[in-house]
Design a protein around this motif. Structure first.
Motif, short mmCIF file in Angstrom:
data_model
loop_
_atom_site.label_atom_id
_atom_site.label_comp_id
_atom_site.label_asym_id
_atom_site.label_seq_id
_atom_site.Cartn_x
_atom_site.Cartn_y
_atom_site.Cartn_z
N GLU A 54 0.83 -1.20 0.00
CA GLU A 54 0.00 0.00 0.00
C GLU A 54 0.87 1.26 0.00
OE1 GLU A 54 -3.18 2.17 3.07
OE2 GLU A 54 -2.48 0.14 3.46
N THR A 113 -7.22 0.13 -0.69
CA THR A 113 -7.82 -1.10 -1.21
C THR A 113 -6.75 -2.14 -1.51
OG1 THR A 113 -9.46 0.35 -2.26
CG2 THR A 113 -9.52 -1.96 -2.86
N PHE A 114 -5.59 -1.69 -2.00
CA PHE A 114 -4.50 -2.63 -2.29
C PHE A 114 -3.93 -3.21 -1.00
CE2 PHE A 114 -4.69 -0.02 -6.09
CZ PHE A 114 -4.54 -0.95 -7.10
N MET A 159 -6.38 -5.85 0.09
CA MET A 159 -6.36 -7.02 -0.80
C MET A 159 -5.14 -7.89 -0.52
SD MET A 159 -4.87 -8.58 -3.58
CE MET A 159 -4.03 -7.31 -4.54
N THR A 193 -8.59 -5.24 -8.02
CA THR A 193 -8.50 -4.14 -7.05
C THR A 193 -8.44 -2.80 -7.74
OG1 THR A 193 -7.34 -5.60 -5.51
CG2 THR A 193 -7.17 -3.24 -5.10
N GLY A 240 -11.03 -4.71 -0.85
CA GLY A 240 -9.81 -5.49 -0.87
C GLY A 240 -10.06 -6.95 -0.54
#
Length: 470
Positions: free
Chosen positions: A147, A171-172, A175, A196, A223
């Motif tokens: 991230e 979101t990364f 995930m 993503t 994620g």
């Protein structure tokens, strides 16, 4: 077949190979401090109205019972829904930590609030699988690193032109944390990065509203969903990060990214160690914290009473004055992005915590009158120094004719140069968690995180935070 020499390929390789034992000891120690802080602000944020609204939504719409939504009345729901609510709670008070910049062109504030998305995702995915504390910590650290490096690499226009990076890039982090616990294959990871990229969202027009913390909740939820979909075989485009159609190009308004900020840099060094992370002393936009500390030093040094204040000037650069966009705050959410309120609270109460950031205090006559005496000044000398640090000056014209001046200390409290002591960290965690937990549970949860890597089942921590045994 994935392409090994792309940034997407490098991220896949890093995630696949990340092992807790390879992280430096300092990274583990800081990670546990971030987890303590993240859990504390999540518990406190669960008491906010936005949290109640989302709890009602997932309780009615999701009949699955897998992961815990924390709060005064914990409930079980699907992993992605738990991540949504807990993630939103974690950002509801705007008291969660901040990633630091490495250079003057990477504006302090345009990066992420890095802890909450990978933390709540790891808890939501790890709990029903009875993951160990070390597995959750490994997943958190891996998501945190990916991230932060994505946030550092993308062109600053990503944030400057309107995206909220904690919502998009968070979101990364969520995930990757989920993917580690799900054990995604390299090919599935590559697909998950593309999925993503399509699910990332969040725009800055929502600062000062309930939707800002929702960005972080949605980042955590999306994620988890992206990783779960990739595990089930859902495909995404090749090289989801690269130009011309990948995340970096599209989400930077066509400006792309600096490959040398991520290629060969994942874990080299770990961002959590350098440049580090800032744990917030105040429940509001971090860009105002040094100004608030400067105001507090001025008030205490001169024993300044509210009636002695004639006019206040907050001198700063555009990196502070643009995001902290409210000249006058009309409610608690706007106050979190209002320098006039931040310094007014310090003048009136000599502090600014949970009991100051509420609608009743913000809307009170003394606060509204004090805010009207505050001017925001774009200072060209401060602006010329760059944007990677939080620089400001407070000037107070007193009613007896003096002008008092205090410069913000760039070594702000909670940052790597002036980190919280263990007692200060516990004090903040206790202030937050005591809104939900009894005193003995607060202490127990704090101590469990300090030895997180020794837990055989993360459910032990979930239970200590008010959840029920799975």
């Amino acid at each position: 077949m994935r392409q090994q020499r792309t940034v997407t390929g490098e991220v896949v390789d890093f995630v696949e190979g990340a092992r807790l034992g390879a992280f430096p000891a300092e990274a583990l120690a800081i990670a546990k401090r971030c987890v303590i802080d993240g859990l504390g602000v999540m518990l406190a944020g669960s008491t906010q109205e936005v949290g109640h609204i989302l709890r009602a939504q997932v309780a009615e719409s999701d009949v699955r019972s897998q992961a815990t939504v924390f709060g005064t009345s914990p409930l079980r729901t699907g992993a992605s829904s738990a991540a949504l609510v807990n993630g939103t709670s974690g950002h509801a008070l705007d008291w969660d930590d901040t990633q630091l910049a490495t250079s003057a062109d990477r504006i302090f504030g345009l990066l992420t609030h890095p802890t909450v998305p990978p933390l709540v995702a790891a808890l939501a995915v790890g709990e029903p699988r009875h993951a160990s504390g070390s597995q959750v910590l490994e997943a958190f650290l891996t998501g945190f690193e990916v991230e932060c490096k994505i946030a550092e690499a993308i062109h600053p226009n990503h944030y400057k032109k309107g995206f909220h990076s904690s919502g998009t890039i968070g979101t990364f982090g969520a995930m990757v944390a989920s993917a580690k616990l799900l054990g995604l294959s390299p090919d599935a990871l590559a697909h998950a990065l593309a999925i993503t990229s399509s699910m990332a969202s969040g725009i800055r027009v929502n600062f000062g509203t309930m939707t800002k913390p929702l960005h972080v909740g949605r980042a955590a939820q999306n994620g988890v969903i992206a990783a779960e979909l990739a595990q089930r075989g859902l495909t995404g485009g090749h090289d989801g990060l690269e130009p011309p159609w990948g995340f970096f190009q599209v989400f930077s308004h066509g400006e792309g990214f600096d490959a040398d900020r991520i290629a060969g840099k994942l874990g080299n060094p770990h961002t959590i160690v350098w440049p580090g992370v800032s744990i917030k002393p105040y429940p509001c936009g971090v860009l105002g914290h040094p100004t608030m500390d400067a105001m507090r030093r001025l008030v205490l040094t001169h024993d300044l009473a509210p009636e002695q204040v004639g006019r206040i000037r907050v001198r700063a650069g555009s990196n502070i004055l643009n995001p902290l966009r409210y000249p006058i705050a009309h409610n608690e959410l706007e106050a979190k992005f209002c320098p006039a309120f931040m310094v007014s609270a310090i003048v009136l109460r000599r502090k600014a915590g949970i009991h100051e950031f509420n609608d009743a205090f913000v809307q009170s006559a003394p606060v509204q009158a004090m805010m009207a005496r505050v001017d925001r000044v774009l200072d060209p000398e401060i602006e010329a120094k760059g944007w990677e640090k939080i620089r400001s000056t407070v000037e107070v014209d007193t009613t007896d004719g003096r002008t008092l001046v205090e410069h913000a200390d760039e070594r702000y409290r909670g940052g790597p140069d002036l980190p919280f002591t263990r007692d200060e960290l516990f004090e903040k965690f206790s202030d937050c968690a005591s809104l939900v937990l009894p005193p003995e549970a607060v202490t127990h949860a704090f101590e469990l995180v300090e030895r997180l890597e020794t837990l055989d089942d993360i459910g032990e921590l979930v239970t200590a935070l008010g959840g029920t045994k799975n």
